[in-house]
Design an enzyme around this catalytic site. Sequence first.
Site, mmCIF file in Angstrom:
data_model
loop_
_atom_site.group_PDB
_atom_site.id
_atom_site.type_symbol
_atom_site.label_atom_id
_atom_site.label_comp_id
_atom_site.label_asym_id
_atom_site.label_seq_id
_atom_site.Cartn_x
_atom_site.Cartn_y
_atom_site.Cartn_z
ATOM 1 N N MET A 1 10.830 3.968 7.520
ATOM 2 C CA MET A 1 11.150 2.901 8.457
ATOM 3 C C MET A 1 10.468 1.583 8.113
ATOM 4 O O MET A 1 11.001 0.515 8.409
ATOM 5 C CB MET A 1 10.731 3.354 9.865
ATOM 6 N N LYS B 1 0.302 14.593 11.962
ATOM 7 C CA LYS B 1 0.351 15.289 10.674
ATOM 8 C C LYS B 1 -0.759 14.722 9.801
ATOM 9 O O LYS B 1 -1.347 13.674 10.129
ATOM 10 C CB LYS B 1 1.719 15.099 10.006
ATOM 11 N N PRO B 2 -1.084 15.366 8.673
ATOM 12 C CA PRO B 2 -2.211 14.892 7.849
ATOM 13 C C PRO B 2 -2.075 13.450 7.390
ATOM 14 O O PRO B 2 -3.081 12.742 7.299
ATOM 15 C CB PRO B 2 -2.192 15.864 6.653
ATOM 16 N N VAL C 1 4.036 -0.823 4.205
ATOM 17 C CA VAL C 1 2.708 -1.240 4.650
ATOM 18 C C VAL C 1 2.043 -2.041 3.533
ATOM 19 O O VAL C 1 2.042 -1.611 2.370
ATOM 20 C CB VAL C 1 1.840 -0.022 5.028
ATOM 21 N N ASN D 1 -1.013 10.980 8.981
ATOM 22 C CA ASN D 1 -1.318 10.056 10.063
ATOM 23 C C ASN D 1 -2.736 10.220 10.603
ATOM 24 O O ASN D 1 -3.063 9.683 11.655
ATOM 25 C CB ASN D 1 -0.308 10.236 11.203
ATOM 26 N N GLU E 1 -5.322 -2.709 12.137
ATOM 27 C CA GLU E 1 -6.595 -2.417 11.480
ATOM 28 C C GLU E 1 -6.360 -1.779 10.114
ATOM 29 O O GLU E 1 -5.516 -0.903 9.957
ATOM 30 C CB GLU E 1 -7.390 -1.462 12.372
ATOM 31 N N ASP F 1 -0.075 5.374 13.185
ATOM 32 C CA ASP F 1 1.384 5.434 13.198
ATOM 33 C C ASP F 1 1.933 6.000 14.499
ATOM 34 O O ASP F 1 2.375 7.152 14.564
ATOM 35 C CB ASP F 1 1.906 6.250 12.008
ATOM 36 N N LEU G 1 0.815 -1.213 0.000
ATOM 37 C CA LEU G 1 0.000 0.000 0.000
ATOM 38 C C LEU G 1 0.850 1.264 0.000
ATOM 39 O O LEU G 1 0.446 2.293 -0.531
ATOM 40 C CB LEU G 1 -0.920 0.023 1.225
ATOM 41 N N ASP H 1 4.286 12.683 16.152
ATOM 42 C CA ASP H 1 4.307 12.871 14.695
ATOM 43 C C ASP H 1 2.892 13.064 14.150
ATOM 44 O O ASP H 1 2.512 12.462 13.141
ATOM 45 C CB ASP H 1 4.979 11.675 14.020
#
Length: 521
Positions: free
Chosen positions: A35, A149-150, A38, A152, A102, A165, A30, A147
């Site tokens: 790091m 941010k948009p 996904v 996440n 999820e 995240d 995805l 962290d």
Amino acid sequence: MMSETSHSVSETPNDLSGRQLGDFRLLRRLGRGAMADVYLAHQQSLERQIAVKVLRPELASDRVYVERFRREAHSAASLVHANIVQIYDVGRADRIFYIAQEYVLGQNLRQWLRRGSPPDLRTALLVMRQVAAALMKAAEHGIIHRDIKPENILLARNGEVKVADFGLARLVDSSQHVELTQTGMTLGTPLYMSPEQIEGKPLDPRSDLYSFGVTCYQMLAGRPPFSSETPLALAVQHLNKVPEPLEQCRPDLPPALCRMVHKMLAKKPEDRYQSALDLARDLARLQSQTLGESWPEGLPELSSGLFELPAALSQATEQLDVFMKTAANLSVTRPRRWRWVAAGAAAFICGALLAWVAFQPPRLLDVPNEAAGAVPQPQTALSRWLYASNVGTEEAWRSVITGAQKQPYLRHRAMERLALVYLQKGNEEQAMDIFDELAALDPSESELRTFGLAGQCSVYTMRHQYDKAVPILAQMWPNRRELRDPQMKQLLRYVLRTIRSRVDDATTQRWQEWLDEQFPG
């Protein structure tokens, strides 16, 4: 929860699609991060689709990264909450470290913002209140995300918002974990980092509120409060620069909301909200005052029942209420046949609501993000309305207008929404075309006409054509109570502040008093 793996060969050395990790078969990748990668995966034992985060191979031999990866799983797993992406399993297969979590069907906030205009008030509050609830839960467990941010913030198709995240999450009690970095500068994303995070100082949950403030500013203004080509220059701005007042970018928003965002952006932690609970309380108060919608009692547990109705379904319910009130009025003032028309319209709305619920796809089904912005075809006018209320894009509202040619009420309501989208995007000319059409409607359509007149007055004011705006303000006064849209009322506040020197004192005072009634406090 360690597991072994079977050994199917992936298509490329770095792509693990097709591999089996314990109970999970990786279907396709995805996305990739610094790091971890996904993957969409199938969990065989429970016959469901999930997301699997895999530590990148080049980092798997580094103790620091493995420890950070492990800590992410344990931090997030302790946060069982409707607005936090849930962790299902953590394991190792051969030398592959993974986290099963999820899978949220939808898109992240950055993707959503790229595909449309900044959100209206109701949609913004839908996002902000749910993220605030997630941060409340994290703070209760002594966890700082670090962290926000948009990327996440995930927007599920059923109206839920989830924070993802926790890879940088850190316990407030730093004595309980391995020190993974030498300074705070090495963690987080520079565009969203708090001043204390930039300086490498000890952090508490107020740092997450600053990052969320940056995110909210970007969401509402269509751009971040600070921008630069280098991380160092960005850091200096976070430390020293005051962002442009949000109210100048979005005069349609309640000033109270703009003040809340700027309070989150305060340079000193003691000048910000001291907790996500304090933020949530102010959001609840604002929602009640501006939209007339209340939150359930018990703010510390506001995640449990707040978000059961997606935005689209909530707006459709309001639409039904409008039709029912219209039916009551028609039964008094018009022939009996209008009762049947209104009743039929109400039944149509109810049917559309039931159909919308019945045909919502399961959240864990695999629907590519690329399809999220497309207007589904074919659909009834009401189905398109529900979809447009959920995504709020220009294309979606245009689809409603096109499909509702024989349903003038829906068509005109969609035109109102589209005009506001145009204003948010700075397309005053296109918005004005719609306002002109609504203002020219038959006098019996007083609510729509008043909306159109208010729009004309606002655009003329934005263009500094005050000689045209002032007469409209006077023309609107007798039908002011027909103006029910909160965004348009906010625009009128902007108009009044701008042109008050050109209007006589009596007119200014009576408009000010009426607008103060609409927005108490």
